[in-house]
Design an enzyme around this catalytic site. Structure first.
Site, PDB file in Angstrom:
ATOM      1  N   VAL A  60       1.785   4.083   3.415  1.00 38.20           N
ATOM      2  CA  VAL A  60       0.810   4.952   4.080  1.00 38.20           C
ATOM      3  C   VAL A  60      -0.580   4.772   3.468  1.00 38.20           C
ATOM      4  O   VAL A  60      -1.586   4.747   4.183  1.00 38.20           O
ATOM      5  CB  VAL A  60       1.252   6.436   4.003  1.00 38.20           C
ATOM      6  CG1 VAL A  60       0.191   7.352   4.602  1.00 38.20           C
ATOM      7  CG2 VAL A  60       2.595   6.636   4.708  1.00 38.20           C
ATOM      8  N   CYS A  61      -0.643   4.620   2.157  1.00 47.32           N
ATOM      9  CA  CYS A  61      -1.929   4.565   1.444  1.00 47.32           C
ATOM     10  C   CYS A  61      -2.904   3.523   1.986  1.00 47.32           C
ATOM     11  O   CYS A  61      -4.081   3.844   2.201  1.00 47.32           O
ATOM     12  CB  CYS A  61      -1.698   4.361  -0.047  1.00 47.32           C
ATOM     13  SG  CYS A  61      -0.741   5.685  -0.817  1.00 47.32           S
ATOM     14  N   PRO A  62      -2.481   2.282   2.248  1.00 47.53           N
ATOM     15  CA  PRO A  62      -3.473   1.310   2.722  1.00 47.53           C
ATOM     16  C   PRO A  62      -4.027   1.645   4.102  1.00 47.53           C
ATOM     17  O   PRO A  62      -5.159   1.276   4.408  1.00 47.53           O
ATOM     18  CB  PRO A  62      -2.716  -0.020   2.725  1.00 47.53           C
ATOM     19  CG  PRO A  62      -1.280   0.339   2.786  1.00 47.53           C
ATOM     20  CD  PRO A  62      -1.165   1.652   2.058  1.00 47.53           C
ATOM     21  N   ILE A  65      -6.893   4.066   3.267  1.00 39.22           N
ATOM     22  CA  ILE A  65      -7.991   3.382   2.591  1.00 39.22           C
ATOM     23  C   ILE A  65      -8.748   2.510   3.588  1.00 39.22           C
ATOM     24  O   ILE A  65      -9.985   2.495   3.608  1.00 39.22           O
ATOM     25  CB  ILE A  65      -7.460   2.567   1.393  1.00 39.22           C
ATOM     26  CG1 ILE A  65      -6.845   3.511   0.354  1.00 39.22           C
ATOM     27  CG2 ILE A  65      -8.566   1.730   0.769  1.00 39.22           C
ATOM     28  CD1 ILE A  65      -6.028   2.816  -0.719  1.00 39.22           C
TER      29      ILE A  65
END
Length: 195
Positions: A60-62, A65
């Site tokens: 999920v993080c990328p 970002i």
């Protein structure tokens, strides 16, 4: 430490960060040329959007970002600096950016809070010792004006962060779903109408 909230001062920090920009175009003579130290005093008079993510090399993080990256110019137009933070090292950030197509030209720095000092001071550390998915909007006086936290499996809405920044910078009463350019609320007129 509890999660910091609206009206709190954002904690001071001095962290090593992977620089923003296209890393393939950096004239690096040594590995350290990709890194810099970022402090809480570096952006005087600017708004800051400080967002924490749990870990590099996740799923999920990328997406989040990359979404901040796509809107970076919009945030810059509003005199706001985006700062991304996780507990990973600056070297992990470098490796992740080098391998992930959506992160290769990230325009803002990725801060390494490997000692977890900022994460702890901001109250974003969870029981596993990693940062929760939390976003702060900090005004030029270092006062927190917005906080958002989501479950680890749910990505944040970067368009909403930009919308809230616009509303905060308008210094007016903004209705639900207000967008930049929409009329704001006039409390005096509303009071007259209800009398």
């Amino acid at each position: 430490m509890p999660l910091l909230t609206i009206g709190d001062q954002f904690p001071a920090y001095q962290l090593t960060a992977l620089i923003g920009g296209d890393l393939s175009k950096v004239d690096a003579k040594q590995p350290g040329d990709y890194f810099t130290t970022i402090t809480s005093d570096e952006h005087p008079g600017k708004w800051r959007v400080v967002f924490f993510w749990p870990k590099d090399f996740t799923f999920v993080c990328p997406t989040e970002i990359a979404a901040f990256s796509k809107l970076n110019d919009e945030f810059e137009d509003r005199d706001a600096q985006i700062l991304g933070v996780s507990i990973d090292s600056e070297f992990a950030h470098f490796q992740w950016r080098a391998q992930h197509n959506d992160l290769k030209t990230l325009p803002f720095p990725m801060l390494s809070d490997i000692k977890r000092e900022l994460s702890q001071a901001a109250g974003v550390l969870n029981a596993d010792g990693v940062a929760d998915r939390v976003t702060f909007i900090v005004d030029p006086n270092n006062e927190i004006q917005f906080v958002s936290a989501t479950a680890g499996s749910v990505g944040r809405n970067v368009d909403e962060v930009l919308r809230v920044l616009d509303a905060l910078q308008s210094d007016e009463l903004c209705a639900c779903n207000w967008r930049k350019g929409d009329p704001t609320l006039d409390a005096g007129e509303l009071l007259k109408a209800s009398a």
